[in-house]
Write a protein that holds these residues in place. Structure first.
Motif, PDB file in Angstrom:
ATOM      1  N   GLU A 103      -1.109  -7.667  -4.413  1.00 56.65           N
ATOM      2  CA  GLU A 103      -0.944  -8.574  -3.273  1.00 56.65           C
ATOM      3  C   GLU A 103      -1.104 -10.008  -3.769  1.00 56.65           C
ATOM      4  OE1 GLU A 103      -4.071  -7.665  -0.483  1.00 56.65           O
ATOM      5  OE2 GLU A 103      -2.996  -5.959   0.362  1.00 56.65           O
ATOM      6  N   PRO A 119      -2.604   1.839  -7.730  1.00 57.55           N
ATOM      7  CA  PRO A 119      -2.778   0.394  -7.550  1.00 57.55           C
ATOM      8  C   PRO A 119      -1.505  -0.303  -7.075  1.00 57.55           C
ATOM      9  CG  PRO A 119      -2.854   0.978  -9.886  1.00 57.55           C
ATOM     10  CD  PRO A 119      -2.751   2.246  -9.118  1.00 57.55           C
ATOM     11  N   GLU A 138     -10.802  -0.150  -4.263  1.00 56.18           N
ATOM     12  CA  GLU A 138     -10.983  -1.202  -5.257  1.00 56.18           C
ATOM     13  C   GLU A 138     -10.161  -2.422  -4.866  1.00 56.18           C
ATOM     14  OE1 GLU A 138     -10.494  -1.699 -10.113  1.00 56.18           O
ATOM     15  OE2 GLU A 138      -9.890   0.175  -9.160  1.00 56.18           O
ATOM     16  N   ARG A 139     -10.730  -3.606  -5.109  1.00 57.95           N
ATOM     17  CA  ARG A 139     -10.011  -4.867  -4.907  1.00 57.95           C
ATOM     18  C   ARG A 139     -10.565  -5.855  -5.925  1.00 57.95           C
ATOM     19  NH1 ARG A 139      -6.925  -7.842  -1.216  1.00 57.95           N
ATOM     20  NH2 ARG A 139      -6.811  -6.015   0.128  1.00 57.95           N
ATOM     21  N   ARG A 140      -9.676  -6.326  -6.788  1.00 54.30           N
ATOM     22  CA  ARG A 140     -10.052  -7.355  -7.761  1.00 54.30           C
ATOM     23  C   ARG A 140      -9.132  -8.546  -7.536  1.00 54.30           C
ATOM     24  NH1 ARG A 140      -9.757  -4.219 -13.480  1.00 54.30           N
ATOM     25  NH2 ARG A 140      -9.990  -2.148 -12.600  1.00 54.30           N
ATOM     26  N   LYS A 141      -9.628  -9.727  -7.850  1.00 56.39           N
ATOM     27  CA  LYS A 141      -8.779 -10.902  -7.673  1.00 56.39           C
ATOM     28  C   LYS A 141      -8.819 -11.771  -8.920  1.00 56.39           C
ATOM     29  CE  LYS A 141     -12.023 -13.984  -5.368  1.00 56.39           C
ATOM     30  NZ  LYS A 141     -12.255 -14.834  -4.220  1.00 56.39           N
ATOM     31  N   GLU A 170     -10.131   1.322   1.333  1.00 60.14           N
ATOM     32  CA  GLU A 170      -9.994   0.499   0.142  1.00 60.14           C
ATOM     33  C   GLU A 170     -11.032   0.937  -0.887  1.00 60.14           C
ATOM     34  OE1 GLU A 170      -8.615  -3.627   0.405  1.00 60.14           O
ATOM     35  OE2 GLU A 170     -10.560  -4.093  -0.500  1.00 60.14           O
ATOM     36  N   LYS A 179      -5.992   1.732  -2.590  1.00 60.90           N
ATOM     37  CA  LYS A 179      -6.401   2.333  -1.321  1.00 60.90           C
ATOM     38  C   LYS A 179      -5.986   3.793  -1.322  1.00 60.90           C
ATOM     39  CE  LYS A 179      -5.975  -1.632   1.792  1.00 60.90           C
ATOM     40  NZ  LYS A 179      -5.270  -2.124   2.987  1.00 60.90           N
ATOM     41  N   ASP A 217       0.838  -1.194   0.000  1.00 65.79           N
ATOM     42  CA  ASP A 217       0.000   0.000   0.000  1.00 65.79           C
ATOM     43  C   ASP A 217       0.876   1.248   0.000  1.00 65.79           C
ATOM     44  OD1 ASP A 217      -2.007   1.859   0.249  1.00 65.79           O
ATOM     45  OD2 ASP A 217      -2.744   1.119   2.176  1.00 65.79           O
ATOM     46  N   TYR A 262      -4.149 -10.141  -6.196  1.00 69.64           N
ATOM     47  CA  TYR A 262      -5.106  -9.062  -5.948  1.00 69.64           C
ATOM     48  C   TYR A 262      -4.570  -7.747  -6.505  1.00 69.64           C
ATOM     49  CZ  TYR A 262      -7.208 -12.312  -2.681  1.00 69.64           C
ATOM     50  OH  TYR A 262      -7.795 -13.418  -2.112  1.00 69.64           O
ATOM     51  N   TYR A 263      -5.433  -7.028  -7.174  1.00 68.05           N
ATOM     52  CA  TYR A 263      -5.178  -5.666  -7.648  1.00 68.05           C
ATOM     53  C   TYR A 263      -5.931  -4.776  -6.670  1.00 68.05           C
ATOM     54  CZ  TYR A 263      -5.562  -1.635 -10.863  1.00 68.05           C
ATOM     55  OH  TYR A 263      -5.512  -0.385 -11.460  1.00 68.05           O
ATOM     56  N   VAL A 264      -5.188  -3.948  -5.930  1.00 67.82           N
ATOM     57  CA  VAL A 264      -5.787  -3.193  -4.833  1.00 67.82           C
ATOM     58  C   VAL A 264      -5.478  -1.710  -4.997  1.00 67.82           C
ATOM     59  CG1 VAL A 264      -5.932  -2.962  -2.315  1.00 67.82           C
ATOM     60  CG2 VAL A 264      -5.353  -5.178  -3.328  1.00 67.82           C
TER      61      VAL A 264
END
Length: 123
Positions: free
Chosen positions: A44, A41, A63-66, A61, A56, A35, A52-54
């Motif tokens: 993780e 972005p 956005e969080r895509r996996k 947070e 913050k 972070d 994970y595309y995060v």
């Protein structure tokens, strides 16, 4: 299954190759794995091979895509880079009395086509 260090190294390698293809400076778009508190972005990994595309900002947070796909995570990361590059291009080449989105979108498509026609069709 590939371990997270191998996956991270492969991601970095492919990311840098793509930046070269589109002429983007990797110092302008460092690939982050923690972070950075500034709404940029970062990536993780979990122990099950999920990436994970995060995004913050100030601890929230946004956005969080996996995914478990290297191609998909690269698409998400590069889409961010290409939008930024296209935005910079539009600012430098602005056409008076024209909606800025026209030039921005055409530049996004042009840059994405340098990488993959399939990716260009997705945006």
């Amino acid at each position: 299954m590939i371990d997270n260090n191998e996956l991270k190294n492969k991601l970095i390698e492919e990311y840098n190759k793509i930046l070269l293809k589109i002429g983007a400076n990797k110092e302008d778009y460092p690939l982050a794995f923690k972070d950075n508190y500034n709404a940029k972005p970062y990536i993780e990994f979990d122990t099950n091979g999920i990436i994970y595309y995060v995004v913050k900002e100030r601890g929230d947070e946004l956005e969080r895509r996996k995914t478990d796909s290297l191609d998909e995570i690269l698409f998400w990361i590069i889409s961010y880079v290409i939008f930024k590059e296209a935005n910079n291009f539009e600012i430098k080449h602005r056409v008076p009395n024209q909606d800025i989105r026209r030039l921005l979108f055409s530049e996004e498509i042009r840059l994405m086509n340098l990488i993959s026609e399939i990716w260009a069709e997705r945006i």
